[in-house]
Design a protein around this motif. Structure first.
Motif, PDB file in Angstrom:
ATOM      1  N   GLU A 150       0.820  -1.212   0.000  1.00  0.00           N
ATOM      2  CA  GLU A 150       0.000   0.000   0.000  1.00  0.00           C
ATOM      3  C   GLU A 150       0.855   1.263   0.000  1.00  0.00           C
ATOM      4  OE1 GLU A 150      -2.504  -0.343   3.365  1.00  0.00           O
ATOM      5  OE2 GLU A 150      -3.665  -2.026   2.553  1.00  0.00           O
ATOM      6  N   LEU A 151       1.971   1.241   0.749  1.00  0.00           N
ATOM      7  CA  LEU A 151       2.831   2.423   0.830  1.00  0.00           C
ATOM      8  C   LEU A 151       3.985   2.383  -0.173  1.00  0.00           C
ATOM      9  CD1 LEU A 151       3.049   2.795   4.732  1.00  0.00           C
ATOM     10  CD2 LEU A 151       1.581   4.051   3.154  1.00  0.00           C
ATOM     11  N   LYS A 152       4.023   1.331  -1.003  1.00  0.00           N
ATOM     12  CA  LYS A 152       5.043   1.170  -2.049  1.00  0.00           C
ATOM     13  C   LYS A 152       6.464   1.239  -1.460  1.00  0.00           C
ATOM     14  CE  LYS A 152       1.992   3.115  -5.577  1.00  0.00           C
ATOM     15  NZ  LYS A 152       1.797   4.178  -6.595  1.00  0.00           N
ATOM     16  N   ILE A 153       6.675   0.399  -0.420  1.00  0.00           N
ATOM     17  CA  ILE A 153       7.979   0.343   0.233  1.00  0.00           C
ATOM     18  C   ILE A 153       8.744  -0.852  -0.323  1.00  0.00           C
ATOM     19  CG2 ILE A 153       9.192   0.139   2.449  1.00  0.00           C
ATOM     20  CD1 ILE A 153       6.635   1.236   3.782  1.00  0.00           C
ATOM     21  N   SER A 154       9.973  -0.636  -0.715  1.00  0.00           N
ATOM     22  CA  SER A 154      10.808  -1.699  -1.282  1.00  0.00           C
ATOM     23  C   SER A 154      11.026  -2.805  -0.253  1.00  0.00           C
ATOM     24  CB  SER A 154      12.159  -1.115  -1.712  1.00  0.00           C
ATOM     25  OG  SER A 154      13.050  -2.163  -2.049  1.00  0.00           O
ATOM     26  N   LYS A 155      11.128  -4.062  -0.751  1.00  0.00           N
ATOM     27  CA  LYS A 155      11.361  -5.197   0.142  1.00  0.00           C
ATOM     28  C   LYS A 155      12.713  -5.126   0.826  1.00  0.00           C
ATOM     29  CE  LYS A 155       8.400  -8.434  -2.382  1.00  0.00           C
ATOM     30  NZ  LYS A 155       8.349  -9.733  -3.104  1.00  0.00           N
ATOM     31  N   LYS A 156      13.634  -4.354   0.251  1.00  0.00           N
ATOM     32  CA  LYS A 156      14.965  -4.242   0.828  1.00  0.00           C
ATOM     33  C   LYS A 156      15.006  -3.268   2.018  1.00  0.00           C
ATOM     34  CE  LYS A 156      17.303  -5.267  -3.540  1.00  0.00           C
ATOM     35  NZ  LYS A 156      18.280  -4.755  -4.553  1.00  0.00           N
ATOM     36  N   ILE A 157      13.960  -2.475   2.171  1.00  0.00           N
ATOM     37  CA  ILE A 157      13.934  -1.483   3.264  1.00  0.00           C
ATOM     38  C   ILE A 157      13.145  -2.057   4.443  1.00  0.00           C
ATOM     39  CG2 ILE A 157      13.169   0.823   3.951  1.00  0.00           C
ATOM     40  CD1 ILE A 157      13.544   1.688   1.056  1.00  0.00           C
ATOM     41  N   PRO A 158      13.804  -2.237   5.579  1.00  0.00           N
ATOM     42  CA  PRO A 158      13.084  -2.758   6.757  1.00  0.00           C
ATOM     43  C   PRO A 158      12.081  -1.730   7.312  1.00  0.00           C
ATOM     44  CG  PRO A 158      15.367  -2.232   7.327  1.00  0.00           C
ATOM     45  CD  PRO A 158      15.234  -2.006   5.859  1.00  0.00           C
ATOM     46  N   ILE A 159      10.935  -2.245   7.762  1.00  0.00           N
ATOM     47  CA  ILE A 159       9.897  -1.379   8.352  1.00  0.00           C
ATOM     48  C   ILE A 159       9.960  -1.500   9.877  1.00  0.00           C
ATOM     49  CG2 ILE A 159       7.421  -0.924   8.560  1.00  0.00           C
ATOM     50  CD1 ILE A 159       7.045  -2.051   5.773  1.00  0.00           C
ATOM     51  N   ILE A 160      10.074  -0.356  10.516  1.00  0.00           N
ATOM     52  CA  ILE A 160      10.022  -0.301  11.983  1.00  0.00           C
ATOM     53  C   ILE A 160       8.655   0.258  12.374  1.00  0.00           C
ATOM     54  CG2 ILE A 160      11.043   0.643  14.082  1.00  0.00           C
ATOM     55  CD1 ILE A 160      13.635   1.084  12.492  1.00  0.00           C
ATOM     56  N   GLY A 161       7.899  -0.543  13.054  1.00  0.00           N
ATOM     57  CA  GLY A 161       6.601  -0.077  13.530  1.00  0.00           C
ATOM     58  C   GLY A 161       6.737   0.415  14.963  1.00  0.00           C
ATOM     59  N   MET A 162       6.218   1.600  15.217  1.00  0.00           N
ATOM     60  CA  MET A 162       6.341   2.143  16.569  1.00  0.00           C
ATOM     61  C   MET A 162       4.970   2.554  17.099  1.00  0.00           C
ATOM     62  SD  MET A 162       8.681   5.210  18.143  1.00  0.00           S
ATOM     63  CE  MET A 162       7.689   6.568  17.575  1.00  0.00           C
ATOM     64  N   LEU A 163       4.636   2.024  18.269  1.00  0.00           N
ATOM     65  CA  LEU A 163       3.435   2.452  18.977  1.00  0.00           C
ATOM     66  C   LEU A 163       3.883   3.438  20.051  1.00  0.00           C
ATOM     67  CD1 LEU A 163       0.430   2.310  19.622  1.00  0.00           C
ATOM     68  CD2 LEU A 163       0.892   0.332  21.061  1.00  0.00           C
ATOM     69  N   ALA A 164       3.484   4.695  19.929  1.00  0.00           N
ATOM     70  CA  ALA A 164       3.906   5.745  20.877  1.00  0.00           C
ATOM     71  C   ALA A 164       2.726   6.150  21.743  1.00  0.00           C
ATOM     72  CB  ALA A 164       4.455   6.943  20.119  1.00  0.00           C
ATOM     73  N   GLU A 165       2.710   5.692  22.984  1.00  0.00           N
ATOM     74  CA  GLU A 165       1.681   6.102  23.948  1.00  0.00           C
ATOM     75  C   GLU A 165       2.313   7.108  24.904  1.00  0.00           C
ATOM     76  OE1 GLU A 165      -0.168   2.663  25.659  1.00  0.00           O
ATOM     77  OE2 GLU A 165      -1.499   2.528  23.925  1.00  0.00           O
ATOM     78  N   LEU A 166       2.573   8.291  24.362  1.00  0.00           N
ATOM     79  CA  LEU A 166       3.292   9.345  25.087  1.00  0.00           C
ATOM     80  C   LEU A 166       2.378  10.558  25.197  1.00  0.00           C
ATOM     81  CD1 LEU A 166       6.639   8.888  23.156  1.00  0.00           C
ATOM     82  CD2 LEU A 166       6.206   8.156  25.508  1.00  0.00           C
ATOM     83  N   ASP A 167       2.207  11.038  26.438  1.00  0.00           N
ATOM     84  CA  ASP A 167       1.281  12.144  26.678  1.00  0.00           C
ATOM     85  C   ASP A 167       1.899  13.501  26.357  1.00  0.00           C
ATOM     86  OD1 ASP A 167      -0.653  10.390  27.546  1.00  0.00           O
ATOM     87  OD2 ASP A 167       0.098  10.404  29.601  1.00  0.00           O
ATOM     88  N   ASP A 168       3.214  13.632  26.476  1.00  0.00           N
ATOM     89  CA  ASP A 168       3.842  14.940  26.279  1.00  0.00           C
ATOM     90  C   ASP A 168       4.717  14.937  25.031  1.00  0.00           C
ATOM     91  OD1 ASP A 168       6.949  14.648  27.596  1.00  0.00           O
ATOM     92  OD2 ASP A 168       5.440  13.165  28.157  1.00  0.00           O
ATOM     93  N   SER A 210       8.661  -1.429  17.826  1.00  0.00           N
ATOM     94  CA  SER A 210       9.157  -0.597  18.928  1.00  0.00           C
ATOM     95  C   SER A 210       7.978  -0.032  19.708  1.00  0.00           C
ATOM     96  CB  SER A 210      10.051   0.531  18.411  1.00  0.00           C
ATOM     97  OG  SER A 210       9.324   1.387  17.556  1.00  0.00           O
ATOM     98  N   TYR A 211       8.190   0.100  20.995  1.00  0.00           N
ATOM     99  CA  TYR A 211       7.117   0.581  21.878  1.00  0.00           C
ATOM    100  C   TYR A 211       7.708   1.592  22.851  1.00  0.00           C
ATOM    101  CZ  TYR A 211       3.309   0.626  25.280  1.00  0.00           C
ATOM    102  OH  TYR A 211       2.298   1.015  26.107  1.00  0.00           O
ATOM    103  N   PHE A 212       7.183   2.810  22.826  1.00  0.00           N
ATOM    104  CA  PHE A 212       7.638   3.846  23.745  1.00  0.00           C
ATOM    105  C   PHE A 212       6.411   4.406  24.474  1.00  0.00           C
ATOM    106  CE2 PHE A 212      11.042   3.553  20.707  1.00  0.00           C
ATOM    107  CZ  PHE A 212      12.187   3.727  21.472  1.00  0.00           C
ATOM    108  N   LYS A 248       8.457 -10.798  16.109  1.00  0.00           N
ATOM    109  CA  LYS A 248       9.118  -9.533  15.846  1.00  0.00           C
ATOM    110  C   LYS A 248      10.076  -9.189  16.991  1.00  0.00           C
ATOM    111  CE  LYS A 248       6.338  -9.255  12.343  1.00  0.00           C
ATOM    112  NZ  LYS A 248       6.825  -9.596  11.001  1.00  0.00           N
ATOM    113  N   PRO A 249      11.305  -8.771  16.684  1.00  0.00           N
ATOM    114  CA  PRO A 249      12.185  -8.277  17.756  1.00  0.00           C
ATOM    115  C   PRO A 249      11.630  -6.968  18.318  1.00  0.00           C
ATOM    116  CG  PRO A 249      13.185  -7.897  15.608  1.00  0.00           C
ATOM    117  CD  PRO A 249      11.951  -8.705  15.364  1.00  0.00           C
ATOM    118  N   ILE A 250      11.851  -6.745  19.597  1.00  0.00           N
ATOM    119  CA  ILE A 250      11.217  -5.624  20.294  1.00  0.00           C
ATOM    120  C   ILE A 250      12.262  -4.582  20.699  1.00  0.00           C
ATOM    121  CG2 ILE A 250       9.660  -4.953  22.170  1.00  0.00           C
ATOM    122  CD1 ILE A 250       8.472  -7.077  20.310  1.00  0.00           C
ATOM    123  N   ILE A 251      11.955  -3.312  20.454  1.00  0.00           N
ATOM    124  CA  ILE A 251      12.704  -2.182  21.009  1.00  0.00           C
ATOM    125  C   ILE A 251      11.721  -1.414  21.908  1.00  0.00           C
ATOM    126  CG2 ILE A 251      13.924  -0.033  20.509  1.00  0.00           C
ATOM    127  CD1 ILE A 251      15.509  -2.373  19.585  1.00  0.00           C
TER     128      ILE A 251
END
Length: 911
Positions: free
Chosen positions: A730-748, A816-818, A836-839
C-alpha cells in the motif's frame, strides 16, 4: 442519688457510642484531608455560625429549663407549653435576621475570625461559611427542643442527638473528596437539619403542640430575657476563648488550627462522656428542686455531683496526658495526617488535658447558679477567665506555639473554677469543703498509680504486639482497661464513699451480663452451624459469572474480558457482561452471540460517563445492584477501577461468594481518594489480580493490596490472529527497506521529540528504514512538525491509533514501543507471537516482556546513543532479527498464551 447514678451511667454508655461515632467522623476528616488549609477553612466556617448563635442557643437552653420547670410547678403544663411556643417564635425571628446579615457580610466575618487566612484558604472559608450560615436557624430551633425534652426528663432522647448529624457528616466527608469539596459543607447543614427532625418527632410524641400566640412577649418571656443576657454574655466569653485560640493559631504554621481542633475533640471525647450525662440529669433535678424550694435536697445533690465529677475527671485528665501521643497516632495518623500532624496534635492534647477536671467542675457549678436563677455570677467569672486566657495566650504562644494556646485555656479554666467554687461556697453554708479536699487527694494518689501502670503497660504491650492500626488500638484499649482497674482498685482500697455506687450498680448488672453472654454463645453456635451447612452444600453445576468493564475502546481490559467470554466453557459458566453503552466490548459481545451457539447476557450502563459525576455513579451503582440481585451470581469479576469500586461494594452488600478485581494499571499520581477506594477494594474482594510482578510490587508497597489475597495472571492472546502483510504494498515500500513499527503512547511532546531524535540519528548514519508511527490524534500535528524540522518526512509515515492495533503488527520487521504509562502493553505480546524483535523503553512491566539481548532491547531513558546502536544491529542483521523473533515467540507461547491465562482464571473462580 442511686437512681440518678444509674441513669447517668446509662447515658454515659450512650455518650460513649455517640463520641465513638464522632471520632469516626474526625478520623474520616483527618484521613481524607489531614491537617491542611482545607481543614482549617472548614473548621473556621463551622465555628462562625456557632459563635454567631451558639452562645445565645446554649444560654437559651440553660435558662429555659429552670424557667420551664418553675412555670410548670407554680402554674400548669399549658402555661409552660405557651411559654415554649413563644420562645420558639422569638428564636426563629432572631435567627433569620442573624442568618441574613451573616450571608451579606460573610467575607468580613471570615476575615475577623481568621486573620491569617489568604488566597485559596480564605476563598474556601468564605464559600463554606455562606453555605453554613443558614444553619443558624436550625441550630436555634434545636436548642429550644433540647431544653424542652430535657425539662420533661427525656434524657435518653437528647443523648442520641449527635447520631444523625455525625452519620450525615461522615458520608459527606467521603463524598466531598471523591466528587466535590462543597459536599462536606452541604452535608454539615443537612446533618443539623436531621437533628431537628429527630427531636421534633419525639417532642410531638411526648405531647408538644404548636400554637401561634397572640401576645409574643409576656411576663415570662421578659423574665427569661433578664436571665438570658448574663448567660449569653458568659457563653459568648467561653466561645471567644476558642475563637481567640484559633485566631492566634492562624498566624502560626499551616495545620495549627487543625491540630488544636483535633486535640480539643479528643479532650472533649472523654470529657463529654463523663460530664455531659451527669450535667444533663443533675441540672433538670436541681432546677425542679429549686422551683420546689427543697434546699436540703438541692445542696445534697450539688455536693454529690461535685464529688462524682472529681472522682471521674481527675483520672481522665492524667490518663489523657500520659497517652496523648499514642492516642493521636492510633486514631488519626493515616492518609495526609502524618507524623508532624500527630506530634502537633499530641502537644495540644497534653496541655488541654490539664484543664479537663476544672472544665467539668465549672459546668456543674455554673448550672447550680443558673438553677437558682442567678446568671450574673457565672458571667463575671467568665469575664475574668477570658482576661486571664488572653493574657496567658500572648505570654505562652512564643515559647510553646500552639501548645501555649492550649495551656493558657487550661490555666484560665482552673482559675475560673476556683473563683466560682468560692462563690458557691459562700452561698451554701453547709458545703463540706474538707470532704471535697480529701476526695481530691485520694483521687489524685490513685490517678498517679494509674499513670505508672499506663506507662509501663504501654511499653510492654508495644514491645509484644508491635505497630499497625489494629495493634495500636488493642494496645490502647488494653492500657486503658488496665489503668481503669488500677484506679478502681485504688479508690476502693482508700475507702472512697462515692465508689460504692458504682460497685453496687455493677453487682446489680451481673445477672444481665450473664444473660447477655448466654445469648452471644447461642448466636455463635448458630453461625457455626450455618457455616458447616454451607460447606456441605454441593457446588452448582453451572456458575453464574458477571464480568464488568467500562472502557469505551478495545484496550487490554476489554481484550481480557472478551477472551473470558469466548473461551470459558458454556456448560460450566453462565456469563453476563456489564459494560458502558456504545463500548467496543459490547459490539464484540453482540457479534459473538450472532456467531456462537453459546450466548452471553449483556447489560449496558447508559448512565456511565467518563467524567466523575455523583449522579452518574449513583445510577450506575443501582444498575449493578439490581443486576447482581436479579442474577444471583456466584462470581463477579471487574476490570475497571470506578466500575469495580461500585460493583464490588454492591456484590459485598449482596454477599456474592467470589468477588474478583483485575488491576490493569495503577494510577500512581491519583489523589488520596484513589488510595482510599483502592484499599477498600482490597478489603472487600476475594482476590485482587495483577497483570505483572511490577504491578503486584507497587500495590504492596503502596498498601493498596494484601499479599494474602493477591495473584498474578499475565495477559494471554490468540496464537494465530495476524493477517497477511499489506502495508508494504500500500505504501510502495521496497522489500529491501526494513519497516520499523512504533506504537507511541506518550502524553507529552518532549517524549515524542526524544524518540524522533533516535531516528534522526539513524538517518544521519545513513541507515535505510521506514518508520510507521502510531500516535493519538492530538499528537499528529506536533509529530508532523517535528518530522519536517528534522527532514524525516521520507523516512516516517504517521497513522492514528486504529481500533485494533494488532492488525498492523505483521507488517513490521521490528516492533518498537515507547510509553510513559506503567501498564502491560498487550501489543508487545502480540509482536512476540508475530516473531518480531522488540525495542522498548524500560517503564513499568516492560522488563518482564523484553529480555535484554534475547528477544529485544530495553532503552534507558534519554539514552539516544544506545538506542541507535541496538536498532542498527537489527537493521543490519536479518539473522539477529530472526533469532530474537523466534525467542520472543517461544517466550510468548510459554508465558502469554490465552489458554494459560484462561486456566489460571478458572482456578481462581472455583467455588
Amino acid at each position: 442519688m442511686l437512681n440518678e447514678s444509674k441513669r447517668i451511667l446509662i447515658i454515659m454508655l450512650i455518650a460513649i457510642s455517640a463520641k465513638v461515632l464522632g471520632f469516626v467522623r474526625e478520623i474520616a476528616m483527618a484521613s481524607v484531608f489531614g491537617a491542611t488549609s482545607y481543614t482549617d477553612a472548614y473548621l473556621i466556617a463551622t465555628t462562625i455560625p456557632l459563635v454567631v448563635f451558639a452562645s445565645m442557643g446554649e444560654s437559651l437552653s440553660t435558662t429555659f429549663i429552670p424557667m420551664y420547670s418553675y412555670i410548670a410547678e407554680k402554674k400548669n403544663k399549658d402555661e409552660a407549653l405557651k411559654f415554649m411556643n413563644n420562645v420558639l417564635n422569638l428564636i426563629v425571628l432572631i435567627t433569620v435576621i442573624l442568618s441574613v446579615f451573616g450571608v451579606i457580610f460573610t467575607r468580613p466575618l471570615v476575615s475577623i475570625f481568621a486573620i491569617g487566612f489568604k488566597g485559596e484558604t480564605l476563598e474556601l472559608a468564605v464559600s463554606f461559611t455562606n453555605i453554613l450560615l443558614p444553619g443558624i436557624i436550625l441550630i436555634g430551633i434545636n436548642y429550644v427542643f433540647t431544653g424542652f425534652l430535657q425539662a420533661n426528663k427525656n434524657f435518653y432522647v437528647t443523648a442520641f442527638i449527635a447520631f444523625p448529624k455525625n452519620i450525615v457528616i461522615i458520608l459527606s466527608t467521603v463524598l466531598s473528596f471523591f466528587w466535590n469539596k462543597s459536599i462536606l459543607a452541604y452535608g454539615t447543614l443537612l446533618g443539623i437539619a436531621s437533628q431537628l427532625a429527630y427531636q421534633l418527632y419525639f417532642a410531638l410524641k411526648g405531647g408538644y403542640t404548636y400554637k401561634i400566640q397572640r401576645k409574643l412577649i409576656d411576663s415570662d418571656i421578659k423574665n427569661l430575657g433578664y436571665l438570658i443576657i448574663p448567660v449569653f454574655l458568659g457563653m459568648t466569653v467561653q466561645q471567644l476563648n476558642v475563637l481567640i485560640d484559633k485566631t492566634l493559631a492562624s498566624t502560626l504554621s499551616e495545620g495549627s488550627i487543625a491540630a488544636l481542633n483535633f486535640a480539643d475533640k479528643l479532650g472533649s471525647f472523654v470529657f463529654g462522656i463523663f460530664t455531659a450525662p451527669l450535667v444533663m440529669v443533675i441540672y433538670t433535678i436541681i432546677s425542679q428542686l429549686a422551683a420546689k424550694e427543697d434546699w436540703k435536697a438541692f445542696y445534697d445533690t450539688i455536693q454529690k455531683s461535685v464529688s462524682f465529677m472529681l472522682l471521674l475527671l481527675i483520672p481522665v485528665s492524667i490518663g489523657a496526658m500520659c497517652l496523648s501521643t499514642p492516642v493521636v497516632k492510633a486514631l488519626f495518623q493515616r492518609g495526609y495526617f502524618d507524623e508532624r500532624a500527630t506530634h502537633n496534635t499530641a502537644i495540644a492534647l497534653f496541655y488541654y488535658s490539664i484543664g479537663i477536671t476544672a472544665s467539668g467542675l465549672r459546668i456543674v457549678l455554673s448550672k447550680a447558679f443558673y438553677s437558682l436563677q442567678d446568671t450574673k455570677t457565672p458571667m463575671f467569672n467568665g469575664f475574668i477567665a477570658i482576661i486571664v486566657n488572653i493574657f496567658l495566650n500572648f505570654i505562652l504562644i512564643k515559647p510553646l506555639g500552639h501548645g501555649g494556646l492550649a495551656l493558657a485555656t487550661s490555666i484560665s479554666s482552673i482559675i475560673g473554677t476556683i473563683l466560682l467554687f468560692n462563690n458557691l461556697k459562700s452561698r451554701m453554708k453547709c458545703f463540706e469543703e474538707r470532704k471535697i479536699l480529701v476526695l481530691i487527694i485520694k483521687a489524685g494518689i490513685s490517678s498517679l498509680f494509674m499513670a505508672i501502670g499506663l506507662k509501663v503497660s504501654y511499653i510492654l504491650f508495644s514491645q509484644a504486639l508491635g505497630s499497625g492500626f489494629l495493634n495500636e488500638i488493642m494496645i490502647l484499649f488494653s492500657c486503658i482497661l488496665l489503668g481503669g482497674l488500677i484506679y478502681l482498685f485504688s479508690i476502693v482500697l482508700m475507702r472512697v464513699e462515692e465508689a460504692r455506687v458504682l460497685i453496687t450498680y455493677l453487682k446489680n448488672k451481673t445477672g444481665a451480663m450473664h444473660f447477655l453472654n448466654n445469648k452471644l454463645d447461642t448466636l455463635k453456635r448458630s453461625i457455626w452451624r450455618r457455616k458447616a451447612l454451607h460447606k456441605n452444600i454441593a457446588s452448582p453445576k453451572q456458575l453464574k459469572l458477571l464480568l464488568g468493564v467500562s472502557s469505551p475502546t478495545e484496550d487490554e481490559a476489554s481484550k481480557v474480558v472478551y477472551h473470558l467470554i469466548s473461551s470459558l466453557p458454556a456448560e460450566k459458566y453462565d456469563i453476563t457482561l456489564i459494560a458502558a453503552e456504545g463500548s467496543a466490548i459490547v459490539d464484540k459481545a453482540k457479534k459473538f452471540n450472532e456467531n456462537s451457539s453459546s450466548k452471553v447476557n449483556i447489560v449496558v450502563i447508559p448512565s456511565f460517563e467518563l467524567g466523575i459525576s455523583a449522579l452518574s455513579n449513583l445510577k450506575t451503582f443501582f444498575i449493578i445492584l439490581k443486576t447482581i440481585y436479579v442474577g444471583k451470581f456466584h462470581i463477579v469479576h471487574f476490570h475497571s477501577f470506578r466500575l469495580g469500586v461500585l460493583g464490588c461494594i454492591a456484590a459485598r452488600l449482596l454477599k456474592v461468594p467470589k468477588i474478583l478485581f483485575t488491576v490493569h494499571g495503577w494510577h500512581i499520581n491519583e489523589s488520596s481518594a484513589y488510595n482510599f477506594f483502592q484499599r477498600l477494594l482490597a478489603k472487600i474482594t476475594t482476590n485482587i489480580i495483577c497483570v505483572s510482578k511490577f504491578h503486584l510490587s507497587v500495590g504492596i508497597n503502596k498498601k493498596w493490596i494484601n499479599i494474602k489475597n493477591a495473584s498474578i495472571i499475565y495477559y494471554g492472546i490468540e496464537k494465530n490472529v495476524f493477517r497477511t502483510p499489506t502495508l508494504r504494498r500500500e505504501l510502495k515500500i521496497s522489500k529491501k527497506i526494513p519497516i520499523i513499527g512504533m506504537l507511541a503512547e506518550l502524553d507529552d511532546f518532549d517524549s515524542i521529540a526524544y524518540v524522533m531524535d533516535i531516528f534522526n540519528e539513524l538517518k544521519q548514519r545513513e541507515n535505510r528504514f521506514k518508520l510507521i508511527i502510531m500516535v493519538s490524534r492530538s499528537q499528529v500535528y506536533k509529530c508532523e512538525t517535528r518530522i519536517n524540522e528534522l527532514g524525516l518526512s521520507s523516512y516516517v509515515n504517521i497513522i492514528c491509533h486504529c481500533r485494533d492495533k494488532s492488525m498492523q503488527i505483521n507488517d513490521f520487521d521490528i516492533f518498537s514501543y515507547f510509553s510513559n504509562k506503567e501498564k502491560v502493553p498487550i501489543e508487545v505480546i502480540e509482536a512476540m507471537f508475530a516473531q518480531k524483535p522488540i525495542i522498548a523503553n524500560g517503564i513499568g512491566a516492560l522488563s518482564e516482556l523484553v529480555e535484554e539481548g534475547r528477544n529485544g532491547y530495553i532503552i534507558k531513558e534519554q539514552d539516544v546513543n544506545t538506542a541507535v546502536k541496538n536498532i542498527e544491529k537489527l537493521l543490519k542483521s536479518n539473522h539477529l532479527k530472526k533469532v530474537m523473533g523466534n525467542n520472543g515467540k517461544s517466550m510468548a507461547f510459554r508465558k502469554f498464551s490465552k489458554e494459560k491465562m484462561i486456566s489460571e482464571y478458572e482456578l481462581l473462580m472455583k467455588i
